[in-house]
Design an enzyme around this catalytic site. Structure first.
Site, mmCIF file in Angstrom:
data_model
loop_
_atom_site.group_PDB
_atom_site.id
_atom_site.type_symbol
_atom_site.label_atom_id
_atom_site.label_comp_id
_atom_site.label_asym_id
_atom_site.label_seq_id
_atom_site.Cartn_x
_atom_site.Cartn_y
_atom_site.Cartn_z
ATOM 1 N N ASP A 102 0.757 -1.254 0.190
ATOM 2 C CA ASP A 102 -0.034 0.159 0.060
ATOM 3 C C ASP A 102 1.088 1.307 0.029
ATOM 4 O O ASP A 102 1.940 1.169 0.774
ATOM 5 C CB ASP A 102 -0.943 0.086 1.410
ATOM 6 N N HIS A 160 -11.178 -7.850 -13.209
ATOM 7 C CA HIS A 160 -11.984 -6.696 -12.308
ATOM 8 C C HIS A 160 -13.461 -7.201 -11.835
ATOM 9 O O HIS A 160 -14.092 -7.884 -12.517
ATOM 10 C CB HIS A 160 -12.296 -5.480 -13.561
ATOM 11 N N ASN A 188 -13.427 -4.177 2.397
ATOM 12 C CA ASN A 188 -14.240 -3.234 2.556
ATOM 13 C C ASN A 188 -15.269 -3.533 1.451
ATOM 14 O O ASN A 188 -15.089 -3.592 0.199
ATOM 15 C CB ASN A 188 -13.806 -1.875 2.566
ATOM 16 N N HIS A 227 -12.519 -1.989 -6.628
ATOM 17 C CA HIS A 227 -11.965 -3.066 -7.486
ATOM 18 C C HIS A 227 -11.880 -3.960 -6.175
ATOM 19 O O HIS A 227 -11.176 -3.464 -5.332
ATOM 20 C CB HIS A 227 -10.960 -2.856 -8.139
ATOM 21 N N HIS A 256 -10.716 -5.835 -3.238
ATOM 22 C CA HIS A 256 -9.183 -6.067 -2.708
ATOM 23 C C HIS A 256 -9.241 -6.471 -1.284
ATOM 24 O O HIS A 256 -10.223 -5.978 -0.393
ATOM 25 C CB HIS A 256 -8.381 -4.693 -2.901
ATOM 26 N N HIS A 294 -6.894 -6.091 2.239
ATOM 27 C CA HIS A 294 -5.936 -5.681 3.140
ATOM 28 C C HIS A 294 -5.283 -6.660 3.896
ATOM 29 O O HIS A 294 -6.081 -7.349 4.528
ATOM 30 C CB HIS A 294 -6.287 -4.450 3.948
#
Length: 123
Positions: free
Chosen positions: A30, A46, A96, A107, A109, A111
Site C-alpha cells: 500500500d 475486475h 471493505n 475493485h 481488494h 488488506h
C-alpha cells in the site's frame, strides 16, 4: 475497467511494489500504509466488490484468502505458538464492501495488516 486504478496496476500501467503475482492475483505494498506491513491483494480480473461475487468467483476468493497468511508469514507477521501453545504475532485482513463498508476503490481488494501496534488510526 478503463478508469480503475487497480486494473491499471494489474496491467502494469501504474507502478507499484509488487510482492506476489500469479495468473489470477496480484499483491503489492500500500502506498499509504496504516501499519508496518500493509499489503493489498487483488484479483487481476475486475470485480467491483465482494458483493458482486457469485459462484464463478469461488476459486479466486479461495486463492485470495489462502495467499494472505502466506504473505503475512513472508513479511514477518505469521501467527506463532510458544512451547505452551500460546499464540503470538499475527495479522489482520479486511475487505471493505460498498460506501458504508468504507470501500474507496471499486475493485475487490483485501488488506493485510501486520507488525507492531499501534497502527495508524488505532490507539
Amino acid at each position: 475497467m478503463d478508469n480503475c486504478i487497480f486494473c491499471k496496476i494489474a496491467a502494469k500501467q501504474i507502478p507499484s511494489t509488487i510482492v506476489y503475482e500469479d495468473e489470477d492475483l496480484l499483491a503489492f505494498k500500500d502506498i499509504n500504509p496504516a501499519a508496518p506491513v500493509h499489503l493489498l491483494l487483488i484479483p487481476k480480473r475486475h470485480v467491483a466488490s465482494l458483493s458482486d461475487c457469485d459462484d464463478s468467483h469461488t476459486e479466486m476468493l479461495g486463492k485470495l484468502l489462502r495467499l494472505a497468511p502466506k504473505l503475512a508469514a513472508e513479511f514477518g507477521c505469521a501467527v506463532t505458538y510458544d512451547a505452551d501453545g500460546a499464540p503470538a504475532g499475527g495479522f489482520k485482513t479486511m475487505i471493505n464492501s460498498g460506501p458504508n463498508g468504507g470501500q474507496e476503490v471499486y475493485h475487490l481488494h483485501m488488506h493485510v495488516y501486520g507488525g507492531p501496534r499501534p497502527w495508524r488510526g488505532q490507539h
